[in-house]
Design a protein around this motif. Sequence first.
Motif, short mmCIF file in Angstrom:
data_model
loop_
_atom_site.label_atom_id
_atom_site.label_comp_id
_atom_site.label_asym_id
_atom_site.label_seq_id
_atom_site.Cartn_x
_atom_site.Cartn_y
_atom_site.Cartn_z
N LEU A 315 0.69 -0.80 -0.02
CA LEU A 315 -0.19 0.16 -0.26
C LEU A 315 1.03 1.21 -0.19
O LEU A 315 0.73 2.39 -0.52
N GLU A 316 1.84 1.18 0.11
CA GLU A 316 3.25 2.59 0.45
C GLU A 316 3.45 2.48 -0.91
O GLU A 316 4.07 3.99 -1.40
N LEU A 317 3.74 1.81 -2.14
CA LEU A 317 4.54 1.88 -2.96
C LEU A 317 3.30 2.66 -3.45
O LEU A 317 3.65 3.13 -5.11
N VAL A 318 1.90 2.93 -3.40
CA VAL A 318 0.75 3.21 -4.44
C VAL A 318 0.99 4.58 -5.12
O VAL A 318 0.72 4.83 -5.78
N PRO A 319 0.66 5.20 -3.68
CA PRO A 319 0.62 6.92 -4.29
C PRO A 319 1.81 7.32 -5.10
O PRO A 319 2.23 7.86 -6.26
N GLY A 320 3.48 6.56 -4.93
CA GLY A 320 4.42 7.38 -6.14
C GLY A 320 4.33 6.14 -7.05
O GLY A 320 4.31 7.04 -8.75
N LEU A 321 3.83 5.23 -7.23
CA LEU A 321 3.64 4.33 -8.80
C LEU A 321 2.38 5.03 -9.63
O LEU A 321 2.95 5.30 -10.54
N ALA A 322 0.99 6.08 -8.31
CA ALA A 322 0.40 5.62 -9.43
C ALA A 322 1.12 7.59 -9.77
O ALA A 322 0.22 7.83 -11.05
N SER A 323 1.70 8.09 -8.99
CA SER A 323 2.11 9.40 -9.95
C SER A 323 3.16 9.06 -11.27
O SER A 323 2.86 9.72 -12.20
N ASP A 324 3.56 8.33 -10.55
CA ASP A 324 4.47 7.59 -12.05
C ASP A 324 3.72 7.03 -13.22
O ASP A 324 4.16 7.59 -14.65
N LEU A 325 2.52 6.14 -12.96
CA LEU A 325 1.59 6.60 -14.06
C LEU A 325 1.66 7.49 -15.27
O LEU A 325 1.25 7.85 -16.13
N VAL A 326 0.83 8.54 -13.91
CA VAL A 326 -0.10 10.04 -14.04
C VAL A 326 1.00 10.50 -15.40
O VAL A 326 0.93 11.92 -16.77
#
Length: 416
Positions: A315-326
Amino acid sequence: MSVLPELRYPTVTEQVAAARALTAQRPGVCTLRQVGASRAGRPLHLLSVGRARRAVLVVAGAHANEPTGSCTLLAVARRVLEQRELRDGISWHFLLCADPDGASLHVTPAPRSLFDYHLGFFRPAGPEQPEWAPSVLPPDRLPPETRALTGVIDELRPYLQVTLHGTDLGGSWVQLTKDVPGLAEPFVKSAAELHIPVETGASDAAGWPASGPGVHVMPAPGIGPAYPSLPDDARHSTWYHAHRYGGLTAVVEVPMWASDLVDDPAPHPAPAAAIGRLARRLQRDALEVTRVLDGALPRLADLDGPLLRAARWGLELVPGLASDLVHTPPADRTRAYVGSVDAFARRVPLRAAAMLLRVLRGTDDEAAKQLLELVSTWSDAFAERFRARWVPLENQVEHQSRTVVAAALHAREETQ
């Protein structure tokens, strides 16, 4: 195909028993020895076939939730014993399970559906994964499983390390730390014969050049990662340890359930917009799990352990990963790549929910009911979206085995 009496994924105990049986059958050719111990004290075993100086190392069980390799390793060992030409100038060495502690926690030996698979799901947090730990931890904090694996590489100095991985749903692909010319042809041929799609746009290899369909080669130093926020870096993993001795690593991935949507090389009409929508869904789904977790945390003080650590880490990976995708331009503009990102974005919150459910299962906690509903709904939606079809276990094993042997033979020609 299997040295086991039935077609299911074996436990580590069954792997060791099968390896002992092979050693008893061919004591002049095979040896089995312990090369380390896990954090919990479980032994790590190495089966060796032949005594030639030039070595191939095959590693299974680096990710507990990818069980096909446990069958493949035994199948390749038997094939090498039966086909003497495969031992011509080569010794083969098989690390039966790189993470026996993790294997003890992933408990779906014969999953009937993606939902069933996730009910017994476990995949450790990144720092606890033997292959990836060196990319996120300093040398003095590496787990004993990592030290055992690198110790075997230091001893054998293999010209090729093959690590057996898999995916729950998708296709098959290969990641190489150096190119192996000629590998793509037998790999693609095997996949076609066994009705396994080739994942041409695997998000795991985003930005990696392809030497053939589904065969991806690590990019040159200096080329940034497709997902900058993710902490792991393949160049610092155990995959690269073989480079110290002029060797290379092949990572062979095979699906449990196949989807014909992952091998579509056609251009996607709007990849950035589609991936942006996937990022928003990822954030929304992860937030649902986080809310359940936050509500349950006051009652979890005595339940801390690897399942909870892994769920929180994901779950801690999600904010950064979502930002990467965008904010990062798509590494690939094909429908196959967008489909692979779709699958990746589904897995992260689904796996976190599944592991948190296992933490709470058996309690009377209301949160367990919420999580069970999420795991059920998301598993079914995943399978439906990708039109999942089970790949017979014998086909999973045969394709992975063929690819291991082809990699060994082609890499031998390149490194002579």
